[in-house]
Scaffold this active site. Structure first.
Site, short mmCIF file in Angstrom:
data_model
loop_
_atom_site.label_atom_id
_atom_site.label_comp_id
_atom_site.label_asym_id
_atom_site.label_seq_id
_atom_site.Cartn_x
_atom_site.Cartn_y
_atom_site.Cartn_z
N ASP A 1 -41.75 -38.80 21.52
CA ASP A 1 -42.76 -39.98 21.88
C ASP A 1 -41.88 -40.91 22.51
O ASP A 1 -42.35 -41.71 23.37
CB ASP A 1 -43.66 -40.28 20.61
N GLU B 1 -47.46 -50.85 20.13
CA GLU B 1 -47.70 -51.94 19.30
C GLU B 1 -46.71 -52.97 19.61
O GLU B 1 -45.58 -52.69 19.93
CB GLU B 1 -47.67 -51.80 17.88
N TYR C 1 -46.96 -46.95 13.81
CA TYR C 1 -46.86 -47.93 12.97
C TYR C 1 -47.81 -48.39 12.30
O TYR C 1 -47.57 -48.63 10.88
CB TYR C 1 -45.84 -49.02 13.50
N ASN C 2 -48.77 -48.82 12.74
CA ASN C 2 -49.96 -49.41 12.43
C ASN C 2 -50.65 -48.57 11.20
O ASN C 2 -51.24 -49.06 10.06
CB ASN C 2 -51.15 -49.73 13.50
N ALA D 1 -53.90 -46.32 21.28
CA ALA D 1 -53.03 -45.17 21.57
C ALA D 1 -51.75 -45.30 20.27
O ALA D 1 -51.39 -44.21 19.97
CB ALA D 1 -52.43 -45.20 22.78
N THR E 1 -52.04 -44.70 15.27
CA THR E 1 -51.69 -43.74 14.33
C THR E 1 -50.08 -43.85 14.05
O THR E 1 -49.57 -42.81 13.40
CB THR E 1 -51.94 -42.26 14.85
#
Length: 253
Positions: A43, A114, A156-157, A151, A154
């Site tokens: 990613d 983020e 760090y958030n 996006a 899922t």
């Protein structure tokens, strides 16, 4: 007509080896001449690739040759042309961050996942939060806070106990990280068009760094964040395995 493919790979040997094999089978075009870019890695490499190629408006199809692959498709070599022909496109708008450090230097960056503020010392950070120019929280004492896109919800958030957002939702997740005061504050859902500002209180004693998808800036005084609709990242997924399905599946694992 056969698609012109540009193959890009992370520095990982597994990704480089895969690139070599795919080029022998399908050829290789320069990114500026390609109909589609195939990114081989995880990613992190995918995020760097779409940002680096945003000026080309070329769709990017990722195949997982890394450790994490939420934005990636499963790696297969032999049916790539058919998969590209059938792939479904998701369009993602990034967050635009402006951050002023204590020396007066302005930093700018884009984030697909983020923007986060993180304490950079042993003491908790003190942050003031404003939304669309209106103060919403005079003081948040915490290890940090982040603003996430659907996006990135899922990533760090989610680890910080923030909500998972549907990919088509016109909202952003504002999530505290280890909030100390107010202790029970769990964050907020904001309209996608909201402009969020964090002011770092007592910055000399309690230093804070800002991070936009792993691009970091130390000793921050304030940060302003907003969605950037003029920038559109085009990401391709295999049918039935797009971001919407992945976000739903993540909530039932």
């Amino acid at each position: 007509m056969k698609k012109r493919i540009a193959f890009l790979a992370s520095d990982a040997q597994m990704a480089q080896d895969a690139r070599d094999r795919l080029i022998k089978t399908y050829g290789n075009a320069a990114p500026r001449d390609a109909d589609v870019v195939v990114a081989l890695g995880g990613d992190g490499f995918m995020l760097r690739t779409v940002k680096n190629l945003q000026h080309l408006d070329t769709p990017v199809y990722g195949m997982n040759r890394g450790t994490i692959g939420f934005l990636m498709n499963t790696y297969h070599e032999d049916d790539l042309l058919a998969r590209l022909a059938d792939a479904q496109e998701e369009v993602i708008n990034p967050l635009a961050m402006r951050a002023m450090d204590q020396s007066g230097k302005l930093h700018q960056a884009l984030a697909i996942n983020e923007v986060s503020l993180l304490r950079a010392g042993p003491q908790a950070a003190r942050l003031k939060i404003s939304v669309d120019g209106r103060e919403r929280m005079a003081e948040l004492m915490c290890d940090g806070a982040l603003l996430s896109t659907p996006a990135g919800s899922t990533a760090y958030n989610y680890s910080a106990h923030g909500p998972i957002l549907p990919i088509g939702a016109d909202v952003l997740a504002l999530t505290p990280i280890a909030a100390f005061r107010p202790r029970r504050w769990r964050g907020a859902l904001l309209p996608k068009i909201a402009k969020v500002r964090f002011d770092v209180l007592d910055a000399d004693k309690r230093p804070v760094m800002a991070d936009a998808d792993s691009v970091s800036f130390p000793d921050i005084d304030w940060v302003e964040i907003s969605s950037e609709p003029s920038i559109k990242h085009r990401i391709l997924f295999d049918p039935g395995h797009g971001l919407e399905e992945r976000l739903i599946s993540e909530q039932f694992t």
